[in-house]
Design an enzyme around this catalytic site. Structure first.
Site, PDB file in Angstrom:
ATOM      1  N   LYS A  17      25.022 107.907  33.024  1.00 14.62           N
ATOM      2  CA  LYS A  17      24.101 108.819  32.349  1.00 14.62           C
ATOM      3  C   LYS A  17      22.767 108.142  32.017  1.00 14.62           C
ATOM      4  CE  LYS A  17      27.947 111.330  30.143  1.00 14.62           C
ATOM      5  NZ  LYS A  17      27.826 112.586  30.908  1.00 14.62           N
ATOM      6  N   LYS A  68      28.764  92.669  34.089  1.00 14.80           N
ATOM      7  CA  LYS A  68      28.153  92.170  32.851  1.00 14.80           C
ATOM      8  C   LYS A  68      28.309  90.659  32.669  1.00 14.80           C
ATOM      9  CE  LYS A  68      28.139  96.445  30.187  1.00 14.80           C
ATOM     10  NZ  LYS A  68      28.354  97.062  28.873  1.00 14.80           N
ATOM     11  N   GLY A 130      40.485  96.503  24.696  1.00 14.36           N
ATOM     12  CA  GLY A 130      39.676  96.114  25.846  1.00 14.36           C
ATOM     13  C   GLY A 130      39.162  94.693  25.722  1.00 14.36           C
ATOM     14  N   GLY A 251      31.157 108.245  23.009  1.00 20.18           N
ATOM     15  CA  GLY A 251      30.466 107.174  23.697  1.00 20.18           C
ATOM     16  C   GLY A 251      28.965 107.330  23.816  1.00 20.18           C
ATOM     17  N   GLN A 258      22.091 101.648  22.764  1.00 18.86           N
ATOM     18  CA  GLN A 258      21.762 100.458  23.555  1.00 18.86           C
ATOM     19  C   GLN A 258      20.632 100.743  24.533  1.00 18.86           C
ATOM     20  OE1 GLN A 258      22.294  99.777  26.978  1.00 18.86           O
ATOM     21  NE2 GLN A 258      23.131 101.803  27.451  1.00 18.86           N
TER      22      GLN A 258
END
Length: 286
Positions: A17, A68, A130, A251, A258
């Site tokens: 997105k 990442k 996670g 989310g 961010q």
């Protein structure tokens, strides 16, 4: 005519997105710039960074799964926060051509929790599911806010290593994520004055990924349930938590937060957010 641009990279990337978010802000501000998505595989990551390094129009990129941590060897240096976390979600280029890795995930994650964190608590505990790059940023942000963390992953040793790296002095715990899959009759103590947080920082529950096996009996009274998955936005975890009367955060909170920090790094101006992101949320929900 050349045009400044930034982009998001990942594998997969079609579901991202980020182009809609940054594109909305670019249009609102009337900037002569673009933001787009670029599919980059693990095998192609080094070549991607090399190709962008010498592109004068490239302002940087956001990085999503699974790059990442893998991108770090191809950068010139990390900002302090990203160095501590050991993961990067934003790359920018300085005027001297150096590529700098940073993480805006932690700040974005904490943004919707500001009202809670402004209060004084006797104890703060977070159960984080996670062990990927986003989870590392979240663990660092929560440790800084005084949380005791239970970090759950398929590999508890990896979870423990993350806790030891990021906050070695903390009284944290690592467990197998399967611990949360079945019913527990644990009697939670009096939570008065405590702040509890449950965070799904894994891709479990995301479209195309395995479901998150989680039994709501593990959620203490008054807990805030936060799922960073954005596709679907209303995840099974959030639906179950809401049905049980818990406060929930989706989310988009972290994603928009961010992205706002990254946008300023890319284009040198803060994004327009005077409506509390209401209009942007409507666009992203379509």
């Amino acid at each position: 005519m050349s045009m400044a641009y930034a982009e998001v990279i990942g594998d997969p990337i079609a579901q991202s997105k980020s182009p809609a978010i940054h594109g909305y802000w670019i249009d609102r501000l009337g900037l002569d710039a673009q933001y787009r998505a670029c599919h980059v595989t693990a095998a192609g990551l080094e070549a991607y960074i090399a190709s962008r390094r010498d592109d004068p129009d490239w302002r940087g990129c956001n990085i999503t799964m699974p790059h990442k941590q893998a991108v770090i060897p191809f950068l010139d240096r990390l900002e302090i926060g990203a160095e501590l976390i050991g993961a990067v979600n934003t790359v920018t280029r300085r005027h001297n051509g150096a590529l700098i890795g940073t993480s805006t995930d932690g700040a974005g994650f904490l943004e919707p929790l500001k009202a809670h964190l402004a209060q004084k608590h006797l104890f703060r505990m977070a159960r984080v599911l996670g062990t990927g790059g986003a989870a590392r940023a979240i663990v660092a942000a929560l440790a800084e806010q005084g949380f005791t963390i239970v970090l759950a992953g398929r590999n508890p040793a990896k979870a423990q290593a993350i806790l030891d790296e990021i906050d070695p002095e903390g009284q944290h715990h690592a467990v197998d994520i399967a611990h949360f899959a079945t019913f527990t009759d644990f009697a939670f103590d009096d939570r008065q004055g405590c702040f509890d947080l449950l965070v799904n920082a894994s891709p479990l529950g995301m479209a195309g990924q395995a479901e998150l096996a989680f039994d709501m009996s593990h959620v203490p009274p008054g807990c805030v349930v936060y799922d960073i998955v954005t596709h679907p936005l209303d995840t099974p975890l959030l639906k179950s938590a809401r049905a049980a009367g818990f406060e929930t955060l989706d989310g988009l909170n972290m994603l928009i937060g961010q992205a706002a920090a990254a946008f300023k790094k890319f284009f040198g101006v803060a994004p327009p957010r005077e409506d509390g992101d209401a209009a942007l949320r409507k666009i992203l929900a379509q």
